[in-house]
Every structure is written in C-alpha cells, then in structure tokens.
Design a protein around this motif. Structure first.
Motif, PDB file in Angstrom:
ATOM      1  N   ARG A 297       0.803  -1.221   0.000  1.00  0.00           N
ATOM      2  CA  ARG A 297       0.000   0.000   0.000  1.00  0.00           C
ATOM      3  C   ARG A 297       0.839   1.277   0.000  1.00  0.00           C
TER       4      ARG A 297
ATOM      5  N   GLU B  59       0.461   3.928  -2.997  1.00  0.00           N
ATOM      6  CA  GLU B  59      -0.005   5.290  -2.753  1.00  0.00           C
ATOM      7  C   GLU B  59       1.019   6.317  -3.242  1.00  0.00           C
TER       8      GLU B  59
ATOM      9  N   SER C 100       0.728   6.396  -6.942  1.00  0.00           N
ATOM     10  CA  SER C 100      -0.534   7.050  -7.298  1.00  0.00           C
ATOM     11  C   SER C 100      -0.417   8.559  -7.170  1.00  0.00           C
ATOM     12  N   GLY C 101       0.327   9.029  -6.147  1.00  0.00           N
ATOM     13  CA  GLY C 101       0.517  10.469  -5.977  1.00  0.00           C
ATOM     14  C   GLY C 101       1.185  11.106  -7.170  1.00  0.00           C
TER      15      GLY C 101
ATOM     16  N   GLU D  39      -1.398  11.244  -9.943  1.00  0.00           N
ATOM     17  CA  GLU D  39      -2.429  12.234  -9.653  1.00  0.00           C
ATOM     18  C   GLU D  39      -1.938  13.636  -9.993  1.00  0.00           C
ATOM     19  N   ARG D  40      -0.712  13.949  -9.609  1.00  0.00           N
ATOM     20  CA  ARG D  40      -0.168  15.263  -9.903  1.00  0.00           C
ATOM     21  C   ARG D  40       0.052  15.465 -11.398  1.00  0.00           C
TER      22      ARG D  40
ATOM     23  N   CYS E 162       1.235  22.784  -6.354  1.00  0.00           N
ATOM     24  CA  CYS E 162       0.371  21.753  -6.927  1.00  0.00           C
ATOM     25  C   CYS E 162      -0.756  22.441  -7.680  1.00  0.00           C
TER      26      CYS E 162
ATOM     27  N   THR F  49      -6.547  19.406  -7.698  1.00  0.00           N
ATOM     28  CA  THR F  49      -6.062  18.375  -6.794  1.00  0.00           C
ATOM     29  C   THR F  49      -6.127  18.941  -5.378  1.00  0.00           C
TER      30      THR F  49
ATOM     31  N   PRO G 126      -4.760  18.415  -1.029  1.00  0.00           N
ATOM     32  CA  PRO G 126      -3.836  17.725  -0.110  1.00  0.00           C
ATOM     33  C   PRO G 126      -4.461  16.431   0.411  1.00  0.00           C
ATOM     34  N   ARG G 127      -3.604  15.511   0.825  1.00  0.00           N
ATOM     35  CA  ARG G 127      -4.103  14.234   1.338  1.00  0.00           C
ATOM     36  C   ARG G 127      -4.640  14.369   2.762  1.00  0.00           C
ATOM     37  N   GLU G 128      -4.137  15.333   3.502  1.00  0.00           N
ATOM     38  CA  GLU G 128      -4.554  15.527   4.891  1.00  0.00           C
ATOM     39  C   GLU G 128      -4.870  17.013   5.123  1.00  0.00           C
TER      40      GLU G 128
ATOM     41  N   GLY H 221      -9.800  19.142   4.554  1.00  0.00           N
ATOM     42  CA  GLY H 221      -9.948  17.770   4.053  1.00  0.00           C
ATOM     43  C   GLY H 221     -10.920  17.670   2.907  1.00  0.00           C
TER      44      GLY H 221
END
Length: 513
Positions: free
Chosen positions: A331, A335, A338-339, A342-343, A447, A451, A453-455, A483
C-alpha cells in the motif's frame, strides 16, 4: 549333425526321404524353354509374398523384354495349365502389359519344372525359389518361417528324418539367426490385431513391434490407444519403451479405499498423461489421498471429491489472506506511485495537453493501447507495486525517483538543480527525517488546482477572482484545507473561488521553553 538346407531336401539327400523326395532328372540334357500362352499360366495360391513395384517392372519388360523365363510346374488338376514356381511378379507384370493391349507379351518363355514329390516338397521349392530372389520384409520373413516350420513337420510325418531341434532347421532354411526367428515368433503369436495388421502391411517396424508384442494384451491396447496411428511407420523402439515406462507406475497403483485393489482412477490418469500436457507427471504409485498436490490436481480420484473441495476452499481462503497481506504491504508504495500520477494528470489537464503530445515530448512510442494504459494510470486504476512513474513510458520507477530526492536531500539542493533546470541550488527539499538538522525549512512544491492535499493542513493558494484592474493576476491567500475544501480560516467560511494552484505549509511548532 550335418548342416541342414532346403537344397538337400530338393535333391533327396535326407535320410528317410524314401519315394517322397524326387530325384532330379540329369539324363535329359539341358532344360528347354517353351512358350506358353499367358492365360494358361496360373499363380500358386500358396504364394504369400508381396508383389510391389509392378508398374516399374512392367515398364522395364516393355523396354527390355523379359530377361528371365518363368519356372512352372504342371497343374495336377488341369493338364492344359501350368502353375508358377518362380516368377509371380514377372507373370503379374506381363498380365498388366497384355491388359494394356501389348499382345506380343501373350506368349511367355517358361522352363517346366519336371521334379515331382509331395505337395509339401513342391511348396518348399516355391519358398526356396522366392527367398533367394527378393528382399523380404520382416512380416514376409515371419510368414515364411511359420510356413517352413509347418512344411518340415509335414515332411517329418511323411517319413523324413530331421535330427536336432526343428527351430535350428527352420532358421537354416530361412537363412536367419535363431534369435531373430524367436523375435518373429513372439511378434506373430502375441501382437494384437491392430498392430499386427500394420506390421503385415509394412507400416510398423520390427523392433517396436517386438517391444510391443512382449507386453500383455491390455498394455498393447493402451499403447495403440495413445499412439499417433497416422505415423506408426516412424514409431521407434525407444518411443514404445518410453510410453510403456510411463504407463507402468499408473497401472501398478492400488486404491487406498478398496483394500489395495487396482486404482479406479487409472483411465483418467492415463488420459491426462498422454493428452499432450507438457511436463505432466502422475504421482507414481502414490494414492491420490496421499498426494501433496491433491488440492491443485485437475485429475484427482472422484472418490476424494469432498476432500478436494474442502482443500480448495481452505486454500482459497489462505490465498485471499495472503493477497490482502501483500496489498497492505504494498500500500505505501502504491499510494506513492498514485501520488505521482495524480499530480501529472492534474498538471496535464491544467496545461491542456493531450497524451499524444506528452508522448511526443518524452520520445515515447505512441499507440492507442499505450494511451489507454496511460489514462488508466491517471485515473489511479490498476496501479500496483513496481509500476512506472509518469515520466515517459516505462522510463522511471519509484526507486529511481527516490534516489534522486535522496541525493537532493543529502546535498541540500533542489531536484531541479540536479537535473540542470536551474543554476541556483535553491531551498532545501522537503525533509521528513528526524535526523535532519534542526531549524531547516520544509518546502513543498506548487500543486495545480483540481487536486487537493491528502490531509488537512495550512496552505498558501492562488484563487481566480474578478479583478478589473489586474484580471490575469490571481489572489494569493493563506488559508486552511479541512480535508474537503479551502477555508479562509479554520473556523471561517469556505473560499468561493477557483483554486489555480496551492502549496502546503509546514505545521507551526510550539516555541520551546
């Protein structure tokens, strides 16, 4: 015991031959050739030799004429007719020419054999005459040996004496070794009809035929079943031995559930063994119940159906657990990969560039299939451990990217500097290791909008707002990402404007006492 030969029989030199053995007539001078009409010349019905190559022989006779007369004897049933002693192929070739309209071949030069004797002696003369004038096939030699043995026993009943073993006399008469004679007898007496028919027709060689004939009839039937009968002529002794060697462990298996009786699953195992599956090997003499591969075997004994079902259920559950464990282990890397995708997807969309243009810029080979794969990765579909990053098709791995950032971290420079994009080392790259020097800044990159942020975190972001004085200049604000959306402050209202780009800010640390 003196040597035995058919010539001695024909000359009447065997002890006890009596009146049954004719004396050759030596007082009448040389043998005379007489011309006899072809229709009065009959073949001997007891002739068992094949007559191959008649067309070639007929063409030779047509061109060169008959070079050797036929040897014939009187027909005891018809004084006007004669029977061929030697020359059955020549007679058949002449008949072919006459049937084709060549009337000059109707009169056939013949030498009349005036020797008498019993029918057995006359047939021996036929065999003797043919055995020296042709190359016999193995099957013909076998039939000849069988018939010679019968005739010699018949002559023995007529009063002739044959000292020693009859097999020795037959071998001498047929001009073959005793061991070969024994092999031919095994083939003749033991070979099952399917193989025997092919052997007699010259479609099966002697050595594989002998190897097959040594096996019980049931094994021979299995060899026939699993052989490619279209190519029996090329079947070798090694192939037969190899096939029988594979069969034997299966045939010797016993059933664990029926008290040691022959395995009930033999037929299925043999079918699997010879169905062309590469590398398949049965479990030798082990019962399926004791086989460690029972759960995966596709030809397991039907008596074990319930056990197989349970083993497969347990194995499926175990495989599922192992798959989940692998997914959890993979994982973090998935991930991370995947990041990157995604970017890249957001940046390409913001730049308005197509996948084809991206491929052309990176020198990657473009195809519809490659574009489909690229779009799947951008949609974060089917990404797995070890997949490539979006920097040219198959061009860069996560490990490669980590090596680059690790180098930048160590040297305190940006990756742009290492890649020659700028001459200024710039600010230090993001530092996540607690071993890094205290007080260093944590810088993240810009960025693109679209898109997130993840957190949740503090960000600095550019928003596109209506500004008459500077319509192309976005509004930059420090805000909070909760979030789901950008807020003017942690407890404030949501920013109602399009985010052009954003950058995560490092968390604010409490002052040390």
């Amino acid at each position: 015991m003196g040597e035995f030969s058919l010539s001695e029989v024909l000359r009447g030199q065997l002890k006890g031959a009596g009146e049954n053995v004719p004396k050759l007539d030596t007082s009448g001078g040389r043998e005379q050739i007489e011309y006899i009409p072809l229709e009065r010349i009959a073949g001997d019905p007891k002739n068992f030799y094949e007559m191959p190559g008649l067309d070639e022989l007929a063409a030779n006779i047509e061109l060169m004429g008959l070079q050797q007369p036929l040897r014939v004897r009187a027909d005891p049933q018809d004084p006007q007719r004669v029977i061929v002693v030697s020359g059955h192929r020549r007679r058949a070739a002449l008949q072919k020419l006459v049937d084709d309209g060549r009337a000059e071949f109707q009169e056939v030069p013949c030498i009349r054999d005036r020797a008498g004797g019993s029918a057995a002696l006359q047939e021996l003369r036929l065999i003797y005459a043919n055995s020296d004038t042709r190359v016999l096939t193995s099957a013909e030699l076998s039939r000849q040996a069988e018939r010679v043995e019968q005739l010699l026993y018949q002559l023995k009943e007529e009063g002739m004496e044959f000292p020693g073993r009859m097999r020795d006399h037959v071998a001498e008469a047929c001009k073959v070794s005793k061991s070969k004679l024994a092999r031919l007898k095994v083939i003749r007496e033991n070979l099952i009809p399917n193989f025997a028919k092919r052997y007699q027709a010259g479609k099966l060689k002697e050595t594989p035929a002998y190897t097959i004939a040594q096996q019980p009839a049931e094994v021979q039937k299995l060899v026939w079943k699993y052989s490619d009968t279209k190519y029996l002529e090329s079947l070798s002794e090694w192939q037969v031995s190899n096939m029988i060697g594979k069969m034997k462990p299966v045939l010797e298996r016993t059933c664990h559930y029926t008290g040691g009786r022959p395995c009930m699953h033999q037929a299925a195992l043999l079918d699997k063994l010879f169905d062309g599956t590469y590398g398949y090997k049965p479990c030798d003499r082990v019962c399926c119940d004791k086989c460690e591969k029972l759960a995966s075997c596709k030809s397991a004994c039907p008596l074990l159906a319930e056990k197989v079902k349970k083993l497969r259920t347990d194995r499926a559950a175990q495989n599922k657990q192992e798959k989940l464990a692998r997914q959890e282990q993979d994982r973090p890397e998935v991930e991370a990969i995947s990041g990157f995708w995604e970017r890249e997807a957001a940046a390409r969309s913001a730049a308005g560039k197509s996948v084809r243009e991206l491929f052309q810029a990176t020198g990657a080979y473009y195809s519809d299939a490659n574009e489909k794969l690229w779009l799947e990765r951008e949609a974060l579909q089917k990404i797995k451990r070890g997949d490539f990053l979006p920097f040219g098709m198959y061009g860069l791995s996560l490990a490669d990217a980590r090596k680059l950032t690790a180098t930048a971290d160590l040297l305190g420079v940006t990756t742009d500097y290492l890649l020659g994009r700028t001459e200024s080392p710039g600010a230090t790259a993001q530092i996540v290791s607690p071993e890094k020097a205290e007080g260093q800044m944590v810088i993240s990159g810009w960025c693109p909008g679209g898109t997130f942020p993840r957190e949740p975190c503090d960000v600095v972001a550019d928003f596109q707002v209506s500004n008459k004085d500077k319509p192309d200049v976005p509004l930059r604000r420090i805000c909070w990402f909760d979030g789901a959306a950008f807020l003017f402050r942690r407890d404030g209202p949501q920013v109602d404007a399009e985010c052009v780009r954003w950058m995560a800010l490092p968390p604010v640390e409490e002052a040390k006492a």
